[in-house]
Design an enzyme around this catalytic site. Structure first.
Site, PDB file in Angstrom:
ATOM      1  N   ASP A   1      82.546  50.850 129.104  1.00  0.00           N
ATOM      2  CA  ASP A   1      82.836  52.180 129.644  1.00  0.00           C
ATOM      3  C   ASP A   1      83.149  52.102 131.144  1.00  0.00           C
ATOM      4  O   ASP A   1      82.837  51.109 131.808  1.00  0.00           O
ATOM      5  CB  ASP A   1      81.605  53.072 129.390  1.00  0.00           C
ATOM      6  CG  ASP A   1      81.938  54.546 129.359  1.00  0.00           C
ATOM      7  OD1 ASP A   1      83.072  54.925 129.715  1.00  0.00           O
ATOM      8  OD2 ASP A   1      81.042  55.339 128.988  1.00  0.00           O
TER       9      ASP A   1
ATOM     10  N   ASP B   1      86.538  61.871 125.135  1.00  0.00           N
ATOM     11  CA  ASP B   1      85.182  62.405 124.950  1.00  0.00           C
ATOM     12  C   ASP B   1      85.221  63.701 124.166  1.00  0.00           C
ATOM     13  O   ASP B   1      84.181  64.218 123.764  1.00  0.00           O
ATOM     14  CB  ASP B   1      84.532  62.666 126.313  1.00  0.00           C
ATOM     15  CG  ASP B   1      83.846  61.421 126.839  1.00  0.00           C
ATOM     16  OD1 ASP B   1      83.685  60.466 126.060  1.00  0.00           O
ATOM     17  OD2 ASP B   1      83.478  61.411 128.025  1.00  0.00           O
TER      18      ASP B   1
HETATM   19  C1  DGJ Z   1      81.525  58.352 128.592  1.00  0.00           C
HETATM   20  C2  DGJ Z   1      81.925  57.934 127.216  1.00  0.00           C
HETATM   21  O1  DGJ Z   1      83.233  58.326 126.942  1.00  0.00           O
HETATM   22  C3  DGJ Z   1      80.942  58.515 126.215  1.00  0.00           C
HETATM   23  O2  DGJ Z   1      81.343  58.212 124.923  1.00  0.00           O
HETATM   24  C4  DGJ Z   1      79.574  57.982 126.519  1.00  0.00           C
HETATM   25  O3  DGJ Z   1      79.551  56.599 126.303  1.00  0.00           O
HETATM   26  C5  DGJ Z   1      79.187  58.327 127.943  1.00  0.00           C
HETATM   27  N1  DGJ Z   1      80.181  57.895 128.879  1.00  0.00           N
HETATM   28  C6  DGJ Z   1      77.862  57.697 128.295  1.00  0.00           C
HETATM   29  O4  DGJ Z   1      77.550  57.862 129.608  1.00  0.00           O
END
Ligand code: DGJ
Length: 724
Positions: A473, A543
């Site tokens: 991430d 997201d």
């Molecule tokens: C952003 C990601 O896109 C989410 O899926 C998740 O992993 C969060 N970060 C966690 O902080």
């Protein structure tokens, strides 16, 4: 067969369907001639008739260069459009005078030093390296062009070598520049924001500048490193389309400059905002690779070229062509509030439903109980996970599931041991505030010591437990960008050096752990680009897991990326980003258009919904090859319309799955017909859900009836299997 024909001063790159031609003027300057459907002839004299110029000496003809379509324009000889290469020499001069020196054709595509680049399989591409020089500066510019057999794409890049005795300051380096003869095109960009990534934006070209860019440190959700030019009447199935994509994950620019003479200059490359690169004698600079796609079969035709490119020439490693495990991620179910028992319960229910891998998301390390701390401290939190990471991994494996883990390795929280020990390890500028986003700072990946720390931190966790998958991430934009390691005159190199450092770490880690499936992520889809795809074969697309919005996001994403790269999961309703209710079946139908998984605690489903979920997972499993690696075709666009539809067709056209989603219900609506594509006209297909046998021709000419149930976000799925 990909071939490069060089005759006299003409360079003709072509495969069975497409030609790309340029030539040298009498004074050794590369002029663009043609890019389009394959030409059988070499077309040597034609463009000269067209331009009627005093061909032999362009540079000294007053302002004549401005009328010449070019391949890699520079400033200083009468072309006042934007240059592909702009620099300042030690004496303050900004003119660059490139003259042809030599060329070479390669059967095997050479890699690009330190950068991701498309690769070929033995003999299925040809690469031309053509060298120009500015004698005064001692500068060499090598332009690379690759033509592939199996996709109508030209890969381009540029390598600048300082063979002179003085440093030059590079200020703009495009990977590709193409001058189109007319500006009767419309521009398509993939623009958006966090949770609204890759929205298709289409508008006519206007005089002056237009395009897209990112100066955010990542390729960004705001503008993907991509643009397309299409004719006014180009639609999904017909008409000309030219695609420009950059294989890069940092700052980029895509530009069209329409000039008064009616030509359109198209450029793609590194963003020149906040960029400058000091090239000392003996040093070289390599520009990222640009991928230029051509099709006269509409936007689907262009996408088919990119999809083939990604599948055959971009993704690598064990999972490049393999099935991906259906995963269950705990993020939307728990965020940071979990312990081992809770996790095992969620995983157990996932296994009962038929899922194949559990992924533990953010919150397992340091004292991270919210997003205010601990990034950089990659030690397992034994309060939450008393048996350590290996204990949890073993327990998950004992359930019959694979185990995956989330990292955000490029970041540091001010509240972390790492930051307290190394406050200068983050991107910053001297005496300026360090702007936080989500309470975090970006590690300075332009530094070798930081890269080493990041690599070792991730590697030691991967070595400590049986981990099958990594979600990598990256959750903030970069600002202000600067490095404590670089001298003042090199500060504007930091953003690109960051990407080189990151790519180096990814190359080493993916080689070191070849059995681990890596998925990239950046607050969802902030870094969904060909660069990351070279190291990680799939990326979390957004997201926003709301099925309605995902229909748009995935539709836009599919302009460049095949569904095998698109992380797509079923989640809870009402959706936590937009609060929308959508039927469970629709959430499944939309998540099927990607690497399938769930992002919820399945214990919240009642018995009926759970049984439906098991059946859905069974269905997706039964068709997983088709869904992941079939040819994706967009049928109806959700942009500006109330119905979206797409299909995947097996490469041998024996099977297909069709999905349609109605975004808003309408009373007394007509029954829509959905015309399919990509089938074999003479074949008979059984449409399972309709219990009917129809020929490919009937399905493509007449179509399927769309009998949606009442309600918004209703969806339909059709399974077509041919009997031969
Ligand atoms: C952003 C990601 O896109 C989410 O899926 C998740 O992993 C969060 N970060 C966690 O902080």
């Amino acid at each position: 067969m990909a071939e490069i024909i060089v005759q006299d001063k003409l360079f003709h790159l072509r495969n069975a369907r497409m030609s790309y031609i340029f030539r040298l003027t009498g004074d050794g300057l590369p002029a663009h001639v043609y890019w389009g459907a394959r030409l059988e002839s070499l077309m040597s004299p034609l463009d000269r008739l067209y331009f009627e110029s005093r061909e032999e000496d362009y540079r000294h003809n007053t302002m004549e260069l401005e009328k010449l379509p070019q391949e890699y324009p520079t400033y200083g000889h009468g072309d006042l459009r934007r240059g592909a290469l702009e620099l300042t020499a030690a004496d303050g001069g900004t003119a660059v005078d490139l003259v042809y020196q030599k060329h070479q054709v390669y059967d095997k595509k050479p890699p690009l030093e330190g950068l991701p680049a498309t690769f070929d399989q033995a003999g299925d591409s040809r690469t031309l390296a053509i060298e120009y020089a500015d004698q005064l500066l001692g500068l060499k510019v090598v332009l690379l062009y690759t033509v592939f057999d199996d996709c109508d794409i030209i890969a381009r890049s540029a390598r600048i070598v300082n063979g002179g005795s003085q440093a030059v300051s590079l200020e703009r380096i495009m990977s590709a520049s193409v001058d189109l003869y007319d500006a009767d095109w419309e521009l398509i960009t993939l623009s958006g924001a966090w949770a609204r990534e890759r929205m298709i934006d289409r508008r006519p070209l206007a005089p002056g500048f237009q395009g897209a860019d990112s100066a955010r440190g990542d390729s960004s959700a705001q503008n993907s490193p991509f643009m397309a030019l299409v004719r006014k009447d180009t639609n999904e199935f017909a008409g000309e389309a030219l695609g420009f994509a950059l294989m890069y994950s940092g700052n980029h620019t895509e530009m069209v400059q329409v000039c008064l003479n009616g030509m359109a200059r198209c450029q793609i490359g590194l963003n020149d905002a906040h960029f400058r690169w000091l090239l000392k004698p003996g040093e070289a600079f390599v520009a990222p690779e640009a991928l230029l796609a051509w099709s006269d079969a509409g936007l689907n035709g262009m996408s088919a070229q990119y999809h083939q490119l990604v599948r055959a020439h971009v993704v690598r490693g064990r999972y490049a062509h393999a099935q991906r495990p259906f995963l269950l991620n705990n993020w939307e179910a728990t965020t940071f509030n979990f312990d081992e028992e809770k996790i095992l319960n969620i995983a157990r229910r996932g296994k009962e439903a038929g899922l194949e891998m559990f992924v533990l998301d953010d919150g397992w390390f340091g004292h991270r109980d919210d997003d205010h701390s601990s990034l950089g401290d990659w030690q397992v939190n034994l309060r939450k996970l008393p048996h350590g990471m290996n204990g949890l991994a073993d327990r998950i494996h004992a359930l019959g599931l694979k185990f995956g883990l989330w990292f955000e390795p490029e970041m540091v929280s001010p509240d972390s041991d790492l930051y307290r020990a190394h406050p200068d390890w983050c991107l910053h500028q001297p005496n300026r505030a360090r702007t936080e986003q989500r309470w975090q700072l970006t590690l300075d990946m332009s530094r070798a010591d930081v890269c080493e720390y990041v690599e070792n931190a991730v590697a030691s966790i991967l070595e400590s437990a049986a981990i099958d998958y990594v979600k990598w991430d990256m959750n903030r934009d970069m600002s202000p960008v600067g490095s404590a390691m670089l001298p003042p005159e090199r500060q504007a190199e930091t953003a690109h050096r960051y990407m080189l450092g990151l790519y180096g770490v990814l190359e080493r880690l993916t080689r070191r752990f070849p059995d681990v499936l890596f998925e990239s992520c950046a607050s969802g889809g902030n870094r969904f680009d060909l660069g990351m795809m070279y190291y990680m074969p799939q990326a979390w697309c957004s997201d926003n897991t709301d099925a309605g919005t995902r229909t748009l996001i995935q539709y836009g994403t599919s302009l460049v990326f095949p569904q095998s790269t698109v992380g797509a999961h079923v989640s809870h309703a009402p959706n936590w980003q937009v609060g929308r209710m959508s039927p469970l079946r629709t959430r499944v139908n939309v998540a099927m258009w990607g690497t399938f998984g769930y992002e919820m605690d399945l214990a919240e489903l009642d018995d009926r919904q759970f049984a439906e979920t098991r059946a859905d997972i069974e269905y997706v499993k039964a068709h997983r090859d088709l869904l992941l690696y079939g040819n994706g075709i967009r049928l109806l666009s959700p942009f500006g319309h109330d119905t979206a539809a797409w299909m995947v067709v097996a490469p041998d056209r024996a099977e297909a799955i069709v999905t349609a989603v109605r975004l808003s219900a309408r009373a007394n609506a007509r029954r829509q017909r959905l015309r399919l594509a990509g089938l074999e006209p003479g074949r008979t297909y059984r449409v399972e859900e309709l219990d009917a046998d129809l020929t490919g021709q009937e399905l493509m000419r007449f179509g399927l009836p769309l009998g949606f149930e009442r309600g918004d976000y209703a969806s339909l799925r059709f399974t077509l299997i041919s009997h031969k």
